[in-house]
Design an enzyme around this catalytic site. Structure first.
Site, mmCIF file in Angstrom:
data_model
loop_
_atom_site.group_PDB
_atom_site.id
_atom_site.type_symbol
_atom_site.label_atom_id
_atom_site.label_comp_id
_atom_site.label_asym_id
_atom_site.label_seq_id
_atom_site.Cartn_x
_atom_site.Cartn_y
_atom_site.Cartn_z
ATOM 1 C CG HIS A 149 12.658 -2.018 15.172
ATOM 2 N ND1 HIS A 149 11.926 -2.512 16.227
ATOM 3 C CD2 HIS A 149 12.441 -2.856 14.131
ATOM 4 C CE1 HIS A 149 11.313 -3.614 15.841
ATOM 5 N NE2 HIS A 149 11.593 -3.852 14.583
ATOM 6 C CD GLU A 155 11.129 -1.667 10.142
ATOM 7 O OE1 GLU A 155 10.388 -2.664 9.941
ATOM 8 O OE2 GLU A 155 12.273 -1.765 10.623
ATOM 9 C CG HIS A 156 7.204 -2.268 13.940
ATOM 10 N ND1 HIS A 156 6.574 -3.385 14.443
ATOM 11 C CD2 HIS A 156 8.455 -2.679 13.628
ATOM 12 C CE1 HIS A 156 7.403 -4.414 14.450
ATOM 13 N NE2 HIS A 156 8.564 -3.995 13.968
ATOM 14 C CD GLU A 159 10.672 -7.148 15.700
ATOM 15 O OE1 GLU A 159 11.571 -7.114 14.843
ATOM 16 O OE2 GLU A 159 9.785 -6.278 15.803
#
Length: 490
Positions: A110, A113-114, A190
């Site tokens: 993840h 992904e950012h 997040e």
């Protein structure tokens, strides 16, 4: 994240916990070329096994034709032409998810992904955003347990731009140390946002309780400790190991020409396609091969001084390719899939105990999840759990009525067909199928499998799945997890 779930899967379940990269991205005419008008093609339905050698094959899917090409290096390009629309959706799928991480890389998928949005040798982060914004498009990504997707939705004339921008991001990210540190703070925010939402927290807690401290049980985002500890070198290691062409699938749907998409993709990926390789086979088993996944039971309590109790009660379900998934999907629809379902009627309509109550299923390669979510007043939690247990026992003992069976089938059929009415959902279907299914199953075949479900099938799958020992996650103003022990007592 606005992509619909795969038919017979539910994104509320742990697998569908997608990344929170929600900004729209776009602009600049760099890389913009024009596609030819799409070819008209027809064909009949049927599941089509996929070849692993280079070349193009044509896969029939009802009224639409899906084309698949394997490029040198093992990169797969799969498209579906929809001549009646004026847009196209394009995605690059990586066959890596959070379950592929070891403890030292927890959260890396993840995190990466950012970072792929943060700049390449050709484009800054602003350039990436501006390119798609300038043509009114959408740019986004999500991470799941078993795959990651980067996608764009644009007008058909702007598809070359989308291909160029996404390919540049996926193959040429710089992973600048300063961006790694800046994004570390974003991801920690997040995680904090997820922790502040009890309906998210309870699903994360349920995953931990059911699968334990394993890649399937750990959160996709990682934890505060793992994100603070991970280094740029570890993320780069993950990037180099998992984003090679044989692990990637390029998928597109909309007003397009397959050969044009293949040509543009080959051009954009050219430096990475110099080595011969075959595509990685679909993920049809877990990392340890076939076998039963050891599931946890009992209660996991997250104590929070909030006004509502959030509950998830459930157990392991069916693997993604288990033929019984159609029967479980029908059962799930009738038990907790809509306003006419048993749980909704008993808990909300008749007793007014909860605003939100539903059941869900999700599937992974070798195991699935089935569960019930409810949000209620803290003083009513025991009553809600007792009703859930009662309804589970009833359906295991007596199955469904003929009326419920027909309604469950209709709900499932409708959700599948209506969920495939736009290019984005079509792109999602063909891209994900390439990574995790043995073949692309025709929609008509899926609908026929749903229609073939019988009352005996439903009763059998209820007896096999819903009778399993349960795990329970609770988020609410409680201090003693043992007070909920009766809800999971065998």
């Amino acid at each position: 994240m606005a992509f619909p779930a795969e038919p017979l899967e539910c994104d509320r379940a742990p697998e569908g916990r997608s990344a929170a990269w929600t900004e729209e991205r776009g602009t600049s005419d760099e890389g913009r070329r024009r596609l030819k008008a799409p070819r008209q093609a027809g064909g009949s339905g049927g599941s089509s096994p996929r070849a692993s050698t280079e070349g193009t094959e044509r896969l029939a899917d009802g009224e639409n034709i899906v084309h698949r090409t394997v490029l040198p290096g093992g990169l797969r390009v799969i498209t579906e032409s929809l001549p009646a629309v004026r847009s196209a959706s394009f995605g690059i799928w990586a066959g890596v998810g959070s379950r592929d991480e070891d403890v030292s890389h927890a959260g890396a998928t993840h995190y990466l992904e950012h970072l792929l949005f943060k700049g390449t040798a050709r484009r800054s982060a602003l350039d990436i955003s501006a390119a798609i914004d300038a043509v009114g498009g959408e740019l986004n990504a999500f991470t799941a347990k078993e795959y990651t997707c980067y996608y764009a939705r644009v007008l058909d004339a702007d598809l070359p731009l989308a291909i160029d921008v996404l390919a540049d991001m996926v193959t040429g990210s710089l992973l600048e140390p300063s961006e790694v540190e800046a994004e570390r703070s974003v991801i920690l925010e997040e995680i904090a946002m997820t922790d502040d939402d009890p309906s998210d927290t309870v699903h994360e807690a349920f995953g931990w309780q059911l699968f334990g401290d394993t890649p399937l049980g750990r959160p996709i985002l990682g934890t505060v400790d793992s994100i603070n500890a991970i280094t740029r070198e570890q993320i780069a290691e993950h990037y180099l190991a998992r984003y090679s062409p044989e692990n990637l699938v390029v998928a597109a749907a909309g007003r397009l020409d397959h050969d044009e998409v293949v040509g543009l993709t080959a051009e954009c990926f050219a430096p990475a396609l110099q080595t011969k390789a075959a595509p990685v086979p679909p993920r049809l088993a877990g990392p340890n091969g076939p076998g039963e996944v050891v599931a946890g039971t009992g209660v996991r309590l997250v104590s929070r001084p909030i006004e509502q109790a959030n509950l998830v009660l459930g157990c392991t379900g069916l693997a993604r390719t288990d033929e019984r998934r159609f029967a479980l999907g029908v059962l799930n629809a009738a038990l907790g899939g809509g306003m006419s379902s048993r749980l909704f009627q008993e808990i909300r309509e008749k007793r007014g105990l909860a605003y939100s109550v539903y059941s869900f299923t999700s599937q992974h390669a070798e195991v699935g999840v089935w569960g019930i979510y409810a949000g209620c007043a803290p003083a009513k939690a025991d009553e809600v759990l007792a009703i859930c247990a009662d309804e589970i026992a009833k359906v295991c003992d007596s199955g469904l009525t003929k009326e419920e069976l027909d309604r469950g089938k209709g709900q499932l059929r409708g959700s599948i067909v209506l969920g495939l009415e736009d290019p984005a959902s079509r792109m999602t279907r063909i891209g994900k199928s390439e990574l995790v299914y043995p073949n692309l199953e025709a929609v008509d075949e899926i609908l026929a499998s749903i229609d073939a479900v019988t009352l005996d099938d439903v009763r059998a799958v209820a007896g096999a799945i819903l009778t399993k020992p349960k795990a329970l996650a609770v988020v609410g103003p409680y201090d003693d997890a043992d007070s909920f022990a009766a809800a999971v007592a065998a």
